[in-house]
Design a protein around this motif. Structure first.
Motif, PDB file in Angstrom:
ATOM      1  N   GLY A 372       0.793  -1.226   0.000  1.00  0.00           N
ATOM      2  CA  GLY A 372       0.000   0.000   0.000  1.00  0.00           C
ATOM      3  C   GLY A 372       0.823   1.271   0.000  1.00  0.00           C
ATOM      4  N   ILE A 373       2.021   1.206   0.575  1.00  0.00           N
ATOM      5  CA  ILE A 373       2.861   2.404   0.616  1.00  0.00           C
ATOM      6  C   ILE A 373       3.204   2.851  -0.804  1.00  0.00           C
ATOM      7  N   VAL A 374       3.353   1.889  -1.704  1.00  0.00           N
ATOM      8  CA  VAL A 374       3.639   2.195  -3.111  1.00  0.00           C
ATOM      9  C   VAL A 374       2.404   2.791  -3.777  1.00  0.00           C
ATOM     10  N   TRP A 375       1.246   2.213  -3.516  1.00  0.00           N
ATOM     11  CA  TRP A 375       0.004   2.705  -4.117  1.00  0.00           C
ATOM     12  C   TRP A 375      -0.254   4.157  -3.719  1.00  0.00           C
ATOM     13  N   ILE A 380      -0.218  10.185  -4.690  1.00  0.00           N
ATOM     14  CA  ILE A 380       0.192  11.518  -4.230  1.00  0.00           C
ATOM     15  C   ILE A 380       1.186  12.171  -5.192  1.00  0.00           C
ATOM     16  N   ASN A 381       2.146  11.388  -5.667  1.00  0.00           N
ATOM     17  CA  ASN A 381       3.216  11.962  -6.501  1.00  0.00           C
ATOM     18  C   ASN A 381       2.768  12.258  -7.923  1.00  0.00           C
ATOM     19  N   GLU A 382       1.784  11.495  -8.418  1.00  0.00           N
ATOM     20  CA  GLU A 382       1.405  11.630  -9.822  1.00  0.00           C
ATOM     21  C   GLU A 382       0.130  12.445 -10.035  1.00  0.00           C
ATOM     22  N   ASN A 383      -0.421  12.974  -8.957  1.00  0.00           N
ATOM     23  CA  ASN A 383      -1.675  13.734  -9.080  1.00  0.00           C
ATOM     24  C   ASN A 383      -1.596  14.997  -8.221  1.00  0.00           C
ATOM     25  N   SER A 384      -0.981  16.000  -8.793  1.00  0.00           N
ATOM     26  CA  SER A 384      -0.745  17.246  -8.058  1.00  0.00           C
ATOM     27  C   SER A 384      -2.042  17.936  -7.647  1.00  0.00           C
ATOM     28  N   ASN A 385      -3.128  17.626  -8.333  1.00  0.00           N
ATOM     29  CA  ASN A 385      -4.406  18.255  -7.996  1.00  0.00           C
ATOM     30  C   ASN A 385      -4.854  17.939  -6.576  1.00  0.00           C
ATOM     31  N   LEU A 386      -4.383  16.817  -6.031  1.00  0.00           N
ATOM     32  CA  LEU A 386      -4.792  16.425  -4.680  1.00  0.00           C
ATOM     33  C   LEU A 386      -4.236  17.366  -3.614  1.00  0.00           C
ATOM     34  N   GLU A 400      -3.663   9.068   8.584  1.00  0.00           N
ATOM     35  CA  GLU A 400      -2.839   9.049   9.802  1.00  0.00           C
ATOM     36  C   GLU A 400      -2.797   7.641  10.398  1.00  0.00           C
ATOM     37  N   GLU A 401      -3.939   6.980  10.421  1.00  0.00           N
ATOM     38  CA  GLU A 401      -4.006   5.618  10.957  1.00  0.00           C
ATOM     39  C   GLU A 401      -3.100   4.681  10.171  1.00  0.00           C
ATOM     40  N   TYR A 402      -3.135   4.820   8.849  1.00  0.00           N
ATOM     41  CA  TYR A 402      -2.285   3.958   8.025  1.00  0.00           C
ATOM     42  C   TYR A 402      -0.809   4.227   8.315  1.00  0.00           C
ATOM     43  N   CYS A 403      -0.424   5.491   8.367  1.00  0.00           N
ATOM     44  CA  CYS A 403       0.987   5.841   8.597  1.00  0.00           C
ATOM     45  C   CYS A 403       1.476   5.336   9.950  1.00  0.00           C
ATOM     46  N   GLU A 404       0.656   5.485  10.965  1.00  0.00           N
ATOM     47  CA  GLU A 404       1.040   5.018  12.301  1.00  0.00           C
ATOM     48  C   GLU A 404       1.278   3.516  12.306  1.00  0.00           C
ATOM     49  N   ARG A 405       0.389   2.774  11.660  1.00  0.00           N
ATOM     50  CA  ARG A 405       0.543   1.326  11.648  1.00  0.00           C
ATOM     51  C   ARG A 405       1.746   0.908  10.794  1.00  0.00           C
ATOM     52  N   TYR A 406       1.925   1.577   9.660  1.00  0.00           N
ATOM     53  CA  TYR A 406       3.042   1.235   8.782  1.00  0.00           C
ATOM     54  C   TYR A 406       4.381   1.454   9.494  1.00  0.00           C
ATOM     55  N   ILE A 407       4.493   2.564  10.171  1.00  0.00           N
ATOM     56  CA  ILE A 407       5.749   2.874  10.884  1.00  0.00           C
ATOM     57  C   ILE A 407       5.982   1.867  12.004  1.00  0.00           C
ATOM     58  N   LYS A 408       4.928   1.490  12.700  1.00  0.00           N
ATOM     59  CA  LYS A 408       5.047   0.530  13.796  1.00  0.00           C
ATOM     60  C   LYS A 408       5.517  -0.825  13.283  1.00  0.00           C
ATOM     61  N   LEU A 409       4.995  -1.262  12.142  1.00  0.00           N
ATOM     62  CA  LEU A 409       5.328  -2.585  11.609  1.00  0.00           C
ATOM     63  C   LEU A 409       6.639  -2.606  10.831  1.00  0.00           C
ATOM     64  N   ASN A 410       7.089  -1.429  10.380  1.00  0.00           N
ATOM     65  CA  ASN A 410       8.276  -1.389   9.521  1.00  0.00           C
ATOM     66  C   ASN A 410       9.351  -0.451  10.075  1.00  0.00           C
ATOM     67  N   LYS A 421      11.982   4.832   3.771  1.00  0.00           N
ATOM     68  CA  LYS A 421      11.812   6.053   4.550  1.00  0.00           C
ATOM     69  C   LYS A 421      11.287   7.184   3.661  1.00  0.00           C
ATOM     70  N   GLU A 422      11.805   7.256   2.476  1.00  0.00           N
ATOM     71  CA  GLU A 422      11.362   8.295   1.542  1.00  0.00           C
ATOM     72  C   GLU A 422       9.870   8.158   1.234  1.00  0.00           C
ATOM     73  N   GLN A 423       9.397   6.924   1.105  1.00  0.00           N
ATOM     74  CA  GLN A 423       7.992   6.693   0.772  1.00  0.00           C
ATOM     75  C   GLN A 423       7.058   7.113   1.897  1.00  0.00           C
ATOM     76  N   ILE A 424       7.398   6.763   3.132  1.00  0.00           N
ATOM     77  CA  ILE A 424       6.507   7.123   4.245  1.00  0.00           C
ATOM     78  C   ILE A 424       6.587   8.622   4.523  1.00  0.00           C
ATOM     79  N   VAL A 425       7.766   9.203   4.357  1.00  0.00           N
ATOM     80  CA  VAL A 425       7.904  10.650   4.567  1.00  0.00           C
ATOM     81  C   VAL A 425       7.113  11.419   3.521  1.00  0.00           C
ATOM     82  N   CYS A 426       7.047  10.892   2.317  1.00  0.00           N
ATOM     83  CA  CYS A 426       6.242  11.529   1.258  1.00  0.00           C
ATOM     84  C   CYS A 426       4.791  11.680   1.695  1.00  0.00           C
ATOM     85  N   ILE A 427       4.258  10.627   2.291  1.00  0.00           N
ATOM     86  CA  ILE A 427       2.860  10.677   2.751  1.00  0.00           C
ATOM     87  C   ILE A 427       2.732  11.636   3.932  1.00  0.00           C
TER      88      ILE A 427
END
Length: 447
Positions: A372-375, A380-386, A400-410, A421-427
């Protein structure tokens, strides 16, 4: 039942069943919950086995009951078991025929349907006349019983003598009658007459069922009830298809006549709801792949109705169980990771896609946590309108919930692998731009 009761006992039971059902033909009958009518109707198919010499009379009774559109009340458990939300006696009978009578005698079942197709329009005409005649009379009068009497008087000599053709002539049937027949046909049928009929009505329904006409009425039935029951049956028919390659053929009318309306989301809801019970993995994803291009159209439109459709398509459904082992869910295998990756690349310009994918990852799709981090990065990176889109607090909280869990597990991998690290920081950067204090704090922890 035959092993426990002697012939006299069985005959006694039959008489009780018929006596109770005959209440429906009494001028003063008024349906009441638990008056025994539902239980009596359920037993009718079993009578054919023990009273084969009365087959014609039993067939006639079932056809008459298929004419009856009176609403009845079933328990939630029974409705779910039988597969319909709303029930008239006709739909209840149709479901009983499908579930019990076909296995005993396809010939008898087909005979019932042919008689219904031939005579229902004539009975409906009589009912219409009687409704007009009784407009100012007491509402509790059982007009159905009077209609049966008039029908028998007008057509009694010809009734039950219908020639069995190699097709159902549906030219004089309305949507409700077509749906009644559809409900009575087994999902796994290979009967050519049935399949021809189903293809014909799918084309008809695909052109009418998704219009915004909530107040449409016919014979006292609302169109939303018709739509709900039809879609449940359609989902059951498709998901139980023994030949997966036939699914696209059956769904073609719904692709060709696809409309982005409030009603269209009910189609996807029906498939998800049933799939959650019967586990038909291959057929379900065949359906989803067939509708992929239409979902891309929804993404471009980006309005309320299109977004509701996208949410369901991405399995953002409101009725998933909380206490379930989603890590081992049968519906999601490795190839579905590719499906969601393609979604993120092709239609990520729509905010609903981002939020629905995140909600999916937070619950039913959490086995794809690392994918999911890739998705999310793709979106985010390919749709500047967001970045200029306004996000609600609840939507931010999902990310926020996703990021917290991702960081905890990885946690370890984030510090060892610069790309991770670059991917999670991007989000997190994206969320900080949306004024997320949680994201700011998480980002600081990783710096």
């Amino acid at each position: 039942m035959g092993d426990e009761l002697n012939s006299e006992d069985i005959k006694f039971c039959k008489n009780l069943i018929i006596e109770r059902i005959m209440w429906l033909f009494d001028h003063s009958y008024f349906y009441q919950v638990s008056d025994g009518i539902v239980s009596a109707i359920e037993t009718l198919p079993y009578l054919f086995k023990f009273f084969s010499d009365e087959t014609d009379e039993l067939v006639k009774l079932l056809v008459f009951l298929l004419f009856n559109t009176m609403d009845i009340t079933l328990s939630y458990k029974k409705r779910e078991l039988l597969g319909l939300h709303f029930y008239g006696i006709n739909e209840f009978i149709a479901t009983i025929i499908k579930n019990h009578l076909w296995n005993y005698s396809p010939e008898i079942s087909n005979k019932i349907l042919f008689e219904y197709v031939e005579w229902q329009p004539k009975f409906k005409s009589i009912m219409g006349q009687l409704i007009k005649e009784n407009f100012n009379r007491p509402k509790y009068k059982n007009i159905y019983s009077e209609a049966i009497q008039r029908f028998s008087k007008d057509y009694g000599e010809d009734f039950m003598n219908t020639d069995l053709k190699n097709y159902f002539n549906i030219s004089n049937l309305d949507l409700f009658s077509m749906n009644t027949i559809f409900q009575a046909i087994p999902d796994n049928t290979n009967n050519k007459i049935h399949l021809k009929f189903i293809k014909e009505i799918l084309l008809i329904f695909s052109k009418t069922i998704f219009d915004n006409e909530h107040d449409y009425r016919d014979s006292g039935q609302k169109k939303y009830e018709l739509r709900s029951n039809f879609l449940r049956k359609l989902a059951s028919f498709i998901l139980n298809q023994p030949k997966k390659e036939k699914i696209k053929e059956f769904l073609r009318p719904f692709i060709d006549n696809f409309k982005i309306t409030r009603e269209t989301k009910d189609l996807f809801d029906a498939f998800i709801s049933l799939e959650n019970k019967i586990e038909s993995y291959d057929n379900f994803w065949e359906v989803w792949n067939i509708f992929y291009d239409k979902i891309e159209e929804c993404s471009d439109l980006n309005n309320h109705y299109s977004n509701e459709i996208i949410q369901l398509y991405l399995l953002d459904w409101s009725y998933w169980e909380d206490n379930f082992d989603w890590d081992n869910w049968y519906l999601l295998k490795e190839r579905e990771s590719t499906f969601f990756y393609n979604i993120s690349k092709n239609i990520g310009n729509n905010k609903t896609v981002l939020i629905s994918i995140v909600k999916f990852l937070n619950k039913v799709g959490r086995k794809y946590n690392n994918n999911g981090i890739v998705w999310i990065n793709n979106i985010i990176n390919e749709n500047s309108n967001l970045r200029s889109e306004k996000f609600e607090k609840k939507e931010i909280s999902y990310l926020e919930e996703y990021c917290e869990r991702y960081i905890k597990l990885n946690n370890r991998d984030i510090y060892k692998n610069s790309k991770t690290k670059e991917q999670i920081v991007c989000i997190l950067d994206f969320l900080v731009e949306k004024e997320s204090n949680v994201a700011y704090s998480l980002r600081e922890q990783l710096s």
